[in-house]
Motif scaffolding. Structure first.
Motif, PDB file in Angstrom:
ATOM      1  N   CYS A 121      -4.729  -6.632   5.828  1.00  0.00           N
ATOM      2  CA  CYS A 121      -3.179  -6.601   5.775  1.00  0.00           C
ATOM      3  C   CYS A 121      -2.938  -7.816   4.803  1.00  0.00           C
ATOM      4  N   GLN A 152     -13.157  -7.083  -0.770  1.00  0.00           N
ATOM      5  CA  GLN A 152     -13.282  -5.757  -0.307  1.00  0.00           C
ATOM      6  C   GLN A 152     -14.784  -5.381  -0.611  1.00  0.00           C
ATOM      7  N   ARG A 195       0.806  -1.330   0.046  1.00  0.00           N
ATOM      8  CA  ARG A 195      -0.139  -0.025  -0.144  1.00  0.00           C
ATOM      9  C   ARG A 195       0.950   1.279   0.036  1.00  0.00           C
ATOM     10  N   THR A 197      -8.339  -5.561   8.837  1.00  0.00           N
ATOM     11  CA  THR A 197      -8.085  -4.297   8.189  1.00  0.00           C
ATOM     12  C   THR A 197      -7.421  -4.427   6.841  1.00  0.00           C
ATOM     13  N   CYS A 215      -1.826   3.314   4.705  1.00  0.00           N
ATOM     14  CA  CYS A 215      -1.367   2.209   5.468  1.00  0.00           C
ATOM     15  C   CYS A 215      -2.498   1.913   6.351  1.00  0.00           C
ATOM     16  N   THR A 216      -3.180   0.842   6.232  1.00  0.00           N
ATOM     17  CA  THR A 216      -4.426   0.523   7.325  1.00  0.00           C
ATOM     18  C   THR A 216      -4.201  -0.034   8.598  1.00  0.00           C
ATOM     19  N   GLU A 217      -2.680  -0.364   8.714  1.00  0.00           N
ATOM     20  CA  GLU A 217      -2.214  -0.869   9.879  1.00  0.00           C
ATOM     21  C   GLU A 217      -1.560   0.194  10.986  1.00  0.00           C
ATOM     22  N   SER A 218      -1.676   1.679  10.380  1.00  0.00           N
ATOM     23  CA  SER A 218      -0.995   2.633  11.031  1.00  0.00           C
ATOM     24  C   SER A 218       0.284   2.405  11.424  1.00  0.00           C
TER      25      SER A 218
END
Length: 237
Positions: free
Chosen positions: A165, A181, A37, A163, A71-74
């Protein structure tokens, strides 16, 4: 033209090179993670991803912050992207837009079901019950549940925790996991329970489990099934 004394300090504050938080980045959690990402979001191609690590070329980075938002994981710390705010409109323009919106709403189709951003899906036919996705999911979107009497097992998929990932998909040796999704909420999507069949391997005697898939019955654990150990156990050379 003279510059204010604090111009360099202000520029340094606005231009922040993103930093990676290793304990959150999926590439630190899983060697085969395929998440790209931040790489895909960077317009300057500053992120470098190889088999060993994820790095950033500071000479290319302009501090736009698009990778931080992607970034969906922060897992990235840096500037957030600048959001352009629409200029204020006068009363006449406001009423005109409100009239257009009201007409469009009256012509709009019925409201669809709410959507879930990421939904892990499990193929019952391909899954061999190795639990790799369960053990490596950083957000417990996939869980192994045991009943109070420890007689029944089940996989629980909690899509609201996912999330996207992709670790569950990347570690699955049977391609049994898919992350979809923007799926509508229904009985098959969201909080799903998949019953498991518990058995004992006829070759090595170990206990194992696998998703119930109709009348399919497995007599050997995944290790013996992969290595044909049960066929070679009593073979004389």
């Amino acid at each position: 033209m003279s510059l204010s004394p604090g111009w360099f300090k202000q520029l340094k504050q606005e231009w922040v090179i993103p930093e990676v938080i290793p304990e959150r980045c999926v590439h630190s959690l899983c060697e085969v993670a395929s998440c790209t990402r931040c790489v895909d979001a960077c317009p300057q191609e500053a992120w470098l991803l190889d088999d060993a690590s994820l790095k950033i070329d500071t000479s290319r980075c302009d501090g736009c912050g698009l990778c931080v938002a992607a970034c969906t994981e922060s897992a990235l710390v840096g500037n957030s992207p600048v959001v352009e705010i629409t200029p204020a409109i006068n009363r006449r323009q406001f009423l005109r837009k409100a009239l257009v919106f009201s007409v469009e709403d009256s012509m709009a189709p019925p409201v669809a079901l709410p959507l879930i951003p990421f939904v892990p899906m499990l193929s019952l036919a391909n899954c061999n019950g190795c639990d790799a996705c369960i053990k490596l999911c950083p957000h417990q979107a996939l869980q192994l549940e045991n009943s109070d009497d420890e007689q029944t097992l089940a996989y629980r998929i909690q899509a609201e925790h996912c999330t996207g990932c992709g670790i569950c998909r990347d570690v699955c040796e049977r391609d049994a996991v898919e992350v979809r999704q923007m799926q509508p909420v229904n009985q098959q999507v969201g909080n799903t329970t998949i019953p498991l069949v518990q058995a004992r391997c006829k070759a090595c005697g170990s206990h194992f489990h696998y998703p119930a898939d109709g009348n399919a019955v497995k007599q050997h654990c995944r290790i013996c099934a992969q290595t044909n150990h049960h066929r070679q156990l009593f073979q004389v050379y």
